[in-house]
Design an enzyme around this catalytic site. Structure first.
Site, PDB file in Angstrom:
ATOM      1  N   HIS A  55      39.096  37.619  41.570  1.00  0.00           N
ATOM      2  CA  HIS A  55      39.354  37.823  42.790  1.00  0.00           C
ATOM      3  C   HIS A  55      39.781  39.006  43.128  1.00  0.00           C
ATOM      4  O   HIS A  55      40.440  39.785  42.175  1.00  0.00           O
ATOM      5  CB  HIS A  55      39.932  36.583  43.338  1.00  0.00           C
ATOM      6  CG  HIS A  55      41.413  36.328  43.186  1.00  0.00           C
ATOM      7  ND1 HIS A  55      41.982  36.270  41.909  1.00  0.00           N
ATOM      8  CD2 HIS A  55      42.602  36.652  43.906  1.00  0.00           C
ATOM      9  CE1 HIS A  55      43.213  36.023  42.114  1.00  0.00           C
ATOM     10  NE2 HIS A  55      43.589  36.337  43.313  1.00  0.00           N
ATOM     11  N   HIS A  60      45.309  41.681  40.691  1.00  0.00           N
ATOM     12  CA  HIS A  60      44.335  41.285  39.512  1.00  0.00           C
ATOM     13  C   HIS A  60      43.313  42.722  39.413  1.00  0.00           C
ATOM     14  O   HIS A  60      42.478  42.638  38.358  1.00  0.00           O
ATOM     15  CB  HIS A  60      43.503  40.073  40.058  1.00  0.00           C
ATOM     16  CG  HIS A  60      44.500  39.002  40.276  1.00  0.00           C
ATOM     17  ND1 HIS A  60      44.336  37.903  39.157  1.00  0.00           N
ATOM     18  CD2 HIS A  60      45.576  38.769  41.025  1.00  0.00           C
ATOM     19  CE1 HIS A  60      45.216  37.236  39.685  1.00  0.00           C
ATOM     20  NE2 HIS A  60      45.857  37.478  40.599  1.00  0.00           N
ATOM     21  N   HIS A 168      49.095  33.387  36.357  1.00  0.00           N
ATOM     22  CA  HIS A 168      50.364  33.649  36.572  1.00  0.00           C
ATOM     23  C   HIS A 168      51.430  32.635  35.792  1.00  0.00           C
ATOM     24  O   HIS A 168      50.755  31.607  35.542  1.00  0.00           O
ATOM     25  CB  HIS A 168      50.943  33.591  38.214  1.00  0.00           C
ATOM     26  CG  HIS A 168      50.235  34.489  39.014  1.00  0.00           C
ATOM     27  ND1 HIS A 168      51.179  35.706  39.274  1.00  0.00           N
ATOM     28  CD2 HIS A 168      49.330  34.724  39.440  1.00  0.00           C
ATOM     29  CE1 HIS A 168      50.380  36.460  39.955  1.00  0.00           C
ATOM     30  NE2 HIS A 168      49.189  35.820  40.333  1.00  0.00           N
TER      31      HIS A 168
HETATM   32 FE    FE Z   1      47.720  36.736  41.713  1.00  0.00          FE
HETATM   33 ZN    ZN Z   2      45.669  36.089  43.862  1.00  0.00          ZN
END
Ligand code: FE
Ligand code: ZN
Length: 262
Positions: A55, A60, A168
């Site tokens: 995403h 990211h 994460h």
């Molecule tokens: Fe993230």
């Molecule tokens: Zn995110």
């Protein structure tokens, strides 16, 4: 056999590095920064051959520009999100073959955290970005909680032994919240003990298995009596479907009644 290595990035992100035994060409997932990737490539004399993106959030994608400037490689990512240097837009049902790495994945649309979020499923594992977290799930940004509920249901339908690679390190604080929701769930207590030991050693707590998530992740347990009861108590009114429980649980997780670290 596809081997996955965790590269730590930013505050608590993981960039997953995918490699087959005996092959120096690798793929990486969600490079929020380029430096940890370049270091890992140099340390093991590896060659970057592809980037997969789940995403559009900065943590990211911010490493993509520097990586594609240095390596002539394809960038796979969600068709409906603004991904820098995207060469291969993907969506639900697309099968991608990373021949140089020896990997194949099926793309799943798993919106909710963001509206166009995708996951990559293959080799017995799911790269799910910020959708399903170990013992938790992503926050709602430009998607909706209803979308996220259905995305988690889609993931829950995968085989129980599927390895969950999220982006994460949130397992510990997620489990503290899980234990607030279900204080009598001994699987949560046991997992928390195990995770605290790993954290104290500085080790990663990821991946988990989908089976483990189904036993301990409240967001996958919205049809369980204890989760419904606790969430109704938070809401102070009856909740009439697992989807309503999920939406309220997500809201509870975001409320100022924050769990604290152990
Ligand atoms: Fe993230
Ligand atoms: Zn995110």
């Amino acid at each position: 056999m596809l081997k996955i290595t965790a590269l730590r990035a930013l505050k608590d992100n993981y960039i997953w590095l995918l490699r087959n035994r005996g092959n120096r060409k690798v793929a990486i997932v969600d490079p929020g920064e380029a430096e940890p990737v370049e270091k890992a490539l140099a340390a093991d004399n590896l060659k970057l051959a592809a980037i997969l993106i789940t995403h559009h959030h900065y943590d990211h994608v911010d490493g993509i520009a520097a990586l594609v400037a240095n390596h002539d490689i394809p960038v796979y990512g969600p068709v409906n999100e603004p991904i820098p240097a995207l060469t291969h837009p993907v969506k639900e049902g697309k099968r991608i073959r990373l021949d140089r790495i020896g990997a194949k994945f099926l793309v799943l649309d798993i919106p909710g955290h963001t509206a166009g979020h995708v996951g990559y499923y293959g080799h017995g594992l799911l790269l799910c970005g910020d959708t399903l977290f170990t013992a938790g799930c992503g926050k709602i940004f430009d998607g909706t909680a209803q979308q996220l509920f259905h995305s988690l249901q889609k993931i829950a339908a995968l085989p129980d032994e599927t390895l969950i690679y999220c982006a994460h390190e949130y397992t510990e604080e997620n489990l503290i919240f899980a234990s607030m929701v279900e204080p009598a769930n001994s699987a949560i207590v046991q997992r928390l003990v195990k995770i605290c030991q790993l954290r104290n050693k500085g080790a990663t707590t990821i991946p988990s298995t989908l089976a483990e998530e189904k036993q301990t992740n409240p967001f996958l347990r919205c049809d369980i009596a204890e989760v419904i009861r606790a969430t109704e108590q938070f809401a102070d009114h009856p909740l009439n479907s697992p989807e309503e429980v999920f939406v309220t649980l997500r809201h509870w997780r975001d409320s100022p009644n924050k769990p604290i670290h152990c």
